[in-house]
Every structure is written in C-alpha cells, then in structure tokens.
Design a protein around this motif. Sequence first.
Motif, PDB file in Angstrom:
ATOM      1  N   GLN A 243      59.432 -48.952 -66.626  1.00 17.93           N
ATOM      2  CA  GLN A 243      60.422 -48.772 -67.691  1.00 17.93           C
ATOM      3  C   GLN A 243      59.686 -48.630 -69.010  1.00 17.93           C
ATOM      4  OE1 GLN A 243      63.187 -51.957 -69.511  1.00 17.93           O
ATOM      5  NE2 GLN A 243      64.524 -50.909 -68.041  1.00 17.93           N
ATOM      6  N   TRP A 244      60.059 -47.601 -69.768  1.00 21.04           N
ATOM      7  CA  TRP A 244      59.396 -47.323 -71.044  1.00 21.04           C
ATOM      8  C   TRP A 244      60.432 -47.261 -72.154  1.00 21.04           C
ATOM      9  CZ3 TRP A 244      59.825 -43.026 -74.393  1.00 21.04           C
ATOM     10  CH2 TRP A 244      58.894 -43.003 -75.434  1.00 21.04           C
ATOM     11  N   ARG A 245      60.123 -47.937 -73.265  1.00 25.76           N
ATOM     12  CA  ARG A 245      60.970 -47.902 -74.449  1.00 25.76           C
ATOM     13  C   ARG A 245      60.079 -48.052 -75.671  1.00 25.76           C
ATOM     14  NH1 ARG A 245      66.564 -51.372 -75.263  1.00 25.76           N
ATOM     15  NH2 ARG A 245      67.492 -50.000 -76.846  1.00 25.76           N
ATOM     16  N   ARG A 246      60.033 -47.028 -76.490  1.00 26.30           N
ATOM     17  CA  ARG A 246      59.106 -47.013 -77.617  1.00 26.30           C
ATOM     18  C   ARG A 246      59.442 -48.072 -78.649  1.00 26.30           C
ATOM     19  NH1 ARG A 246      58.992 -41.553 -80.896  1.00 26.30           N
ATOM     20  NH2 ARG A 246      61.053 -42.406 -81.449  1.00 26.30           N
ATOM     21  N   SER A 247      60.739 -48.318 -78.868  1.00 26.32           N
ATOM     22  CA  SER A 247      61.178 -49.314 -79.842  1.00 26.32           C
ATOM     23  C   SER A 247      62.578 -49.762 -79.449  1.00 26.32           C
ATOM     24  CB  SER A 247      61.168 -48.733 -81.263  1.00 26.32           C
ATOM     25  OG  SER A 247      62.146 -47.718 -81.383  1.00 26.32           O
ATOM     26  N   PRO A 248      63.059 -50.871 -80.027  1.00 30.90           N
ATOM     27  CA  PRO A 248      64.416 -51.320 -79.672  1.00 30.90           C
ATOM     28  C   PRO A 248      65.499 -50.296 -79.967  1.00 30.90           C
ATOM     29  CG  PRO A 248      63.191 -53.069 -80.763  1.00 30.90           C
ATOM     30  CD  PRO A 248      62.347 -51.848 -80.863  1.00 30.90           C
ATOM     31  N   ALA A 249      65.264 -49.381 -80.898  1.00 28.58           N
ATOM     32  CA  ALA A 249      66.267 -48.367 -81.233  1.00 28.58           C
ATOM     33  C   ALA A 249      66.056 -47.056 -80.493  1.00 28.58           C
ATOM     34  CB  ALA A 249      66.251 -48.108 -82.743  1.00 28.58           C
ATOM     35  N   ALA A 250      65.043 -46.980 -79.636  1.00 32.17           N
ATOM     36  CA  ALA A 250      64.717 -45.734 -78.940  1.00 32.17           C
ATOM     37  C   ALA A 250      65.366 -45.698 -77.560  1.00 32.17           C
ATOM     38  CB  ALA A 250      63.196 -45.602 -78.811  1.00 32.17           C
ATOM     39  N   PRO A 251      65.427 -44.533 -76.922  1.00 35.03           N
ATOM     40  CA  PRO A 251      65.983 -44.438 -75.564  1.00 35.03           C
ATOM     41  C   PRO A 251      65.163 -45.249 -74.565  1.00 35.03           C
ATOM     42  CG  PRO A 251      65.805 -42.260 -76.584  1.00 35.03           C
ATOM     43  CD  PRO A 251      65.065 -43.217 -77.470  1.00 35.03           C
ATOM     44  N   VAL A 252      65.824 -45.648 -73.466  1.00 42.25           N
ATOM     45  CA  VAL A 252      65.178 -46.347 -72.367  1.00 42.25           C
ATOM     46  C   VAL A 252      64.999 -45.371 -71.212  1.00 42.25           C
ATOM     47  CG1 VAL A 252      65.333 -48.279 -70.753  1.00 42.25           C
ATOM     48  CG2 VAL A 252      66.254 -48.506 -73.061  1.00 42.25           C
ATOM     49  N   VAL A 253      63.787 -45.278 -70.690  1.00 43.64           N
ATOM     50  CA  VAL A 253      63.472 -44.374 -69.592  1.00 43.64           C
ATOM     51  C   VAL A 253      63.036 -45.205 -68.390  1.00 43.64           C
ATOM     52  CG1 VAL A 253      62.055 -42.449 -68.811  1.00 43.64           C
ATOM     53  CG2 VAL A 253      62.790 -42.560 -71.198  1.00 43.64           C
ATOM     54  N   ASP A 254      63.683 -44.994 -67.240  1.00 49.13           N
ATOM     55  CA  ASP A 254      63.360 -45.703 -66.010  1.00 49.13           C
ATOM     56  C   ASP A 254      62.854 -44.713 -64.970  1.00 49.13           C
ATOM     57  OD1 ASP A 254      64.296 -48.624 -66.258  1.00 49.13           O
ATOM     58  OD2 ASP A 254      66.007 -47.487 -67.024  1.00 49.13           O
ATOM     59  N   LEU A 255      61.821 -45.124 -64.246  1.00 50.35           N
ATOM     60  CA  LEU A 255      61.234 -44.321 -63.181  1.00 50.35           C
ATOM     61  C   LEU A 255      61.032 -45.209 -61.965  1.00 50.35           C
ATOM     62  CD1 LEU A 255      59.853 -41.711 -62.119  1.00 50.35           C
ATOM     63  CD2 LEU A 255      57.715 -42.589 -63.090  1.00 50.35           C
ATOM     64  N   GLN A 256      61.465 -44.734 -60.785  1.00 49.52           N
ATOM     65  CA  GLN A 256      61.325 -45.519 -59.557  1.00 49.52           C
ATOM     66  C   GLN A 256      61.019 -44.590 -58.386  1.00 49.52           C
ATOM     67  OE1 GLN A 256      64.853 -47.619 -58.226  1.00 49.52           O
ATOM     68  NE2 GLN A 256      63.647 -49.206 -57.244  1.00 49.52           N
ATOM     69  N   TYR A 257      60.055 -45.011 -57.550  1.00 52.03           N
ATOM     70  CA  TYR A 257      59.698 -44.251 -56.350  1.00 52.03           C
ATOM     71  C   TYR A 257      59.552 -45.228 -55.192  1.00 52.03           C
ATOM     72  CZ  TYR A 257      57.110 -41.507 -52.948  1.00 52.03           C
ATOM     73  OH  TYR A 257      56.708 -40.882 -51.800  1.00 52.03           O
ATOM     74  N   ILE A 258      60.174 -44.910 -54.063  1.00 53.04           N
ATOM     75  CA  ILE A 258      60.123 -45.751 -52.862  1.00 53.04           C
ATOM     76  C   ILE A 258      59.787 -44.877 -51.667  1.00 53.04           C
ATOM     77  CG2 ILE A 258      61.437 -47.257 -51.319  1.00 53.04           C
ATOM     78  CD1 ILE A 258      63.139 -48.089 -53.656  1.00 53.04           C
ATOM     79  N   ASP A 259      58.842 -45.327 -50.880  1.00 51.26           N
ATOM     80  CA  ASP A 259      58.473 -44.677 -49.621  1.00 51.26           C
ATOM     81  C   ASP A 259      58.521 -45.770 -48.556  1.00 51.26           C
ATOM     82  OD1 ASP A 259      57.331 -43.513 -47.400  1.00 51.26           O
ATOM     83  OD2 ASP A 259      55.688 -42.570 -48.481  1.00 51.26           O
ATOM     84  N   ARG A 260      59.503 -45.727 -47.677  1.00 52.65           N
ATOM     85  CA  ARG A 260      59.675 -46.816 -46.719  1.00 52.65           C
ATOM     86  C   ARG A 260      60.022 -46.293 -45.337  1.00 52.65           C
ATOM     87  NH1 ARG A 260      64.818 -48.256 -45.257  1.00 52.65           N
ATOM     88  NH2 ARG A 260      66.564 -47.340 -46.418  1.00 52.65           N
ATOM     89  N   TYR A 261      59.775 -47.139 -44.351  1.00 55.32           N
ATOM     90  CA  TYR A 261      60.165 -46.864 -42.978  1.00 55.32           C
ATOM     91  C   TYR A 261      61.559 -47.439 -42.751  1.00 55.32           C
ATOM     92  CZ  TYR A 261      59.520 -46.139 -37.955  1.00 55.32           C
ATOM     93  OH  TYR A 261      59.648 -45.696 -36.672  1.00 55.32           O
ATOM     94  N   PRO A 262      62.391 -46.802 -41.930  1.00 50.84           N
ATOM     95  CA  PRO A 262      63.724 -47.371 -41.666  1.00 50.84           C
ATOM     96  C   PRO A 262      63.634 -48.827 -41.230  1.00 50.84           C
ATOM     97  CG  PRO A 262      63.559 -45.174 -40.726  1.00 50.84           C
ATOM     98  CD  PRO A 262      62.190 -45.524 -41.235  1.00 50.84           C
ATOM     99  N   THR A 263      64.613 -49.627 -41.654  1.00 48.67           N
ATOM    100  CA  THR A 263      64.591 -51.065 -41.384  1.00 48.67           C
ATOM    101  C   THR A 263      64.889 -51.326 -39.914  1.00 48.67           C
ATOM    102  OG1 THR A 263      65.388 -51.403 -43.639  1.00 48.67           O
ATOM    103  CG2 THR A 263      65.486 -53.287 -42.163  1.00 48.67           C
ATOM    104  N   VAL A 264      63.836 -51.250 -39.099  1.00 52.78           N
ATOM    105  CA  VAL A 264      63.928 -51.510 -37.664  1.00 52.78           C
ATOM    106  C   VAL A 264      62.788 -52.455 -37.299  1.00 52.78           C
ATOM    107  CG1 VAL A 264      63.902 -50.523 -35.353  1.00 52.78           C
ATOM    108  CG2 VAL A 264      64.912 -49.236 -37.248  1.00 52.78           C
ATOM    109  N   ASP A 265      63.104 -53.698 -36.909  1.00 57.77           N
ATOM    110  CA  ASP A 265      62.045 -54.642 -36.586  1.00 57.77           C
ATOM    111  C   ASP A 265      61.615 -54.482 -35.132  1.00 57.77           C
ATOM    112  OD1 ASP A 265      63.767 -56.282 -34.891  1.00 57.77           O
ATOM    113  OD2 ASP A 265      64.653 -57.043 -36.728  1.00 57.77           O
ATOM    114  N   ALA A 266      60.525 -55.149 -34.792  1.00 53.98           N
ATOM    115  CA  ALA A 266      59.928 -54.971 -33.470  1.00 53.98           C
ATOM    116  C   ALA A 266      60.809 -55.496 -32.347  1.00 53.98           C
ATOM    117  CB  ALA A 266      58.559 -55.663 -33.433  1.00 53.98           C
TER     118      ALA A 266
END
Length: 435
Positions: A243-266
């Motif tokens: 999350q990036w925000r230059r100042s309290p009055a500036a826009p908020v930018v969020d970035l998220q990346y997920i690489d996962r295997y389907p939730t299947v246990d052994a």
Amino acid sequence: MANWLLRTTIRVAITAICLLAFKLSPMAAKAAGPVAPSWQVGYKATGLSYETQDPDGSISSRFNHFHVLSGNATSLAGGWLTVRGSARFAEVEPSLGRSTEPSKWYSGICEARLGTNTKALLGRQFVQAGVTSLTLDGVRMRHRFNRRWHLSAWAGARAPGDLAFDINGFDQDAAVGGRVTYQPSSRWRWGFSTAYRERNGQVAARPVGAELMTRALDNTRALARLAYDLEQERWVRVQAQAQWRRSPAAPVVDLQYIDRYPTVDAASWFARFMNLERIRLLRVAARHELPSRFGGEVSYLGSFVGGRSSSRLGLAALVPGGRIGYSLRLGDAGEENRVFGEYGYRLLPWLRLEAEAAVLSYTLLQDAPADQDRDVTTLAARARVGLRPGMRLLAEVQSLHNPDYDSDVRVIVGLDMSLARGNSRLGLDRGGWLR
C-alpha cells in the motif's frame, strides 16, 4: 508410532500449560495489583421474513430468526484471568433443499496472564498466524521474550467445520503449530511458522512458511508471504501486497498478488487429482477522497487459472454519504455489466437511513448469444434506530428480481442489546440500556 507420539505430546502440552497457569496465577495477580472486574454482555436478535413468487404465480412465505450471544468478563481472580465467548442459535426453515445449522459455537476462551510477558488461552479460538488459519479447540501460548522476539504456539483439535457444540477428538483432527517473529526495528519484521494437521486420523498438511513485513520504502507498507507443504511437497501459497500513500491528503494505492494451489489437503479424496491448476489473482486499486468527502476510486481484479482468465474493472464516484459506480467483467468466466449506488444519511441523532440499488446484466459464457443474457435487479432500504444507550434496532427491506424469481421480497428486523459494567463490583444496577 509418530501419530501416537504427537497426540500424546499435545495432551501433555495442554496439561502442562493448565498447571503452569494455576501455579503462576498468584504471581500474575500480585504483579497486576488489585484490579476490579469488568464485564460486558451482548445480544443480537434478527428475524427474516421471506415472500417469494415463482414464475408460475405461486407465492411462498417463511420466517427465520437468529440469536447471537456474546460476552466477556475481565480482570477476574485478582486481574490475571479473562473469560469471553460467543454463540449463535437459530430456527430456520429448509429452503431450496438447503438447511442452516441451528446452533454455532464461535468462541469460548479462558485467557490467563502468566506473568508480565506470557498469556495462555484455553478453549475455542480462531488462530490466524503465518501458515495457520483455523478454529482451534485447545490451548495457545503467547510469550514476549523482549521487544524484538515474540513466540506463539498452539495445540489441540480442529473445530468442526459447522462450528457445532461439539469437539473433535485429538486422535482424529489434531492440530499443532507455532510462529516466531523477529522485529529488529520499527521498519522491519520477520515471521517464521510451521504447523501440523490431521483429518480423520490421516495427515492433512505439514506447512512451513515465512513472511516479511516492511516500511523501509517511504510512504509504503509491504508484505510478502510464502508457504510450502512438506506433506504434498509443493508451494501452496505465494503472496505479495503493498500500500502506497504519498501523504495523508494523497490517493491510496493498493497492490496485491496471490499465487496459490487449490485448498485440497492430503487427507481429502480430491488429493488424488494431481493435475489441478494453480490460481493466480492480481488486484490493483486506487482511492482518493477530498476533505469535502467527494472523490473517486478505480480497481482492477484479474483471475488466472491455467489458460483461462477473467478480468473485472470497477469505477466509482464518491459523494458525501455514498457512492455511485460501474463495473465490467470480461473473460472465460462470462461477461457482466453492473451499475450500483449506495447512500446513507443521519436524519436525526438517533436515526440513520440507508439505501442501495444495483442493476446487473450477465452471461455465463464469453460472447454468448443475446438470448442468454440474464438480468438481476436488487433494491434495499434500511433504518438504524438508536432506541437508547445499549439498545439499537435495525429494520431492512430487500427486493430482488432475477431469472429464478419474478419477485423476492425480504423483511429483516434486528435488535441489538448490550450490557456493560465498569471497574466496580459485578451487578446489573447501572450501565447500558438498564440504567
């Protein structure tokens, strides 16, 4: 032999922690000093009335009600013991072949302070730490060695999936794990965790993982997390967000990346299918709100599973008390156009009115013929009424039009009550809505 040794270790650990809490409780109480107990009780009752009209003109009505109880008592036994819990009870009529669990036990914890830097938690609790995310029936220890090093360890059984008033056996659904964090400065924090889970007596997962949280870059907060399953020998999750925000009055930018295997246990029957494709998600969002409460937001969400992909783009204008927006979805998961709006206004100090509306047009396949378009319209209006301190009323009307129901109207009425007592003797003579 290994499973028997693990289950025995879990039982010994729980017993040892309970004995340690009993032994050290007088020391903790002495260190804490004389502290008067304090308590709080909450009750939420919600009734839902449904009346639906099928395409053939037949009308069906039904009524469901839900009751949620929660509460806590702190600074008991001289200040070293805290008790808290929550549960839900419901009476639900079967609908569309589905049923709702009539009762759920969300949490029930006894928390003991074992000195200044150690806490022990016994009972049903949600554990979110590193590679572990589950509801545990057991014991958890938290210890702070110093300002930089922290340790958390837990052992017990995984709670039933429906959170019923039942406890799974340690010999069938054992769960044990730990997490240690190291924070060399206010800008950096490292975490390392491991866990072991069984399901129906079989090994379900043995994940290990690491995470890094940093504020090293100016105006930026970042998190990276890795998890590897030793049982199935594969990376189960790779995650990065910032999350990036230059100042309290500036826009908020969020970035998220997920690489996962389907939730299947052994231990799952589906674990035999080894050709399941990984799921990758990318989300980017920016939001800016002026002091006048006007502003805007834009977001992108991309989902990629093997050679299939789907993208959603959203735009919204912010206005005082609400927002108006549009979203578009394209890709192999079908197409969708959605226009929505929501607004809330406090008419009186004790009355807040809210309204929501959305018009949705979608297809299940990409480039589908026009006769396969489906339309959904949703409307909702609600009132939040503060009857008096500690007593709040919610009344809501929902209307839904979709391909399955020509008219789906729901009326929801909820009552939220709370009692509280400050640092004094226990009693009901003042505080909350009773005073």
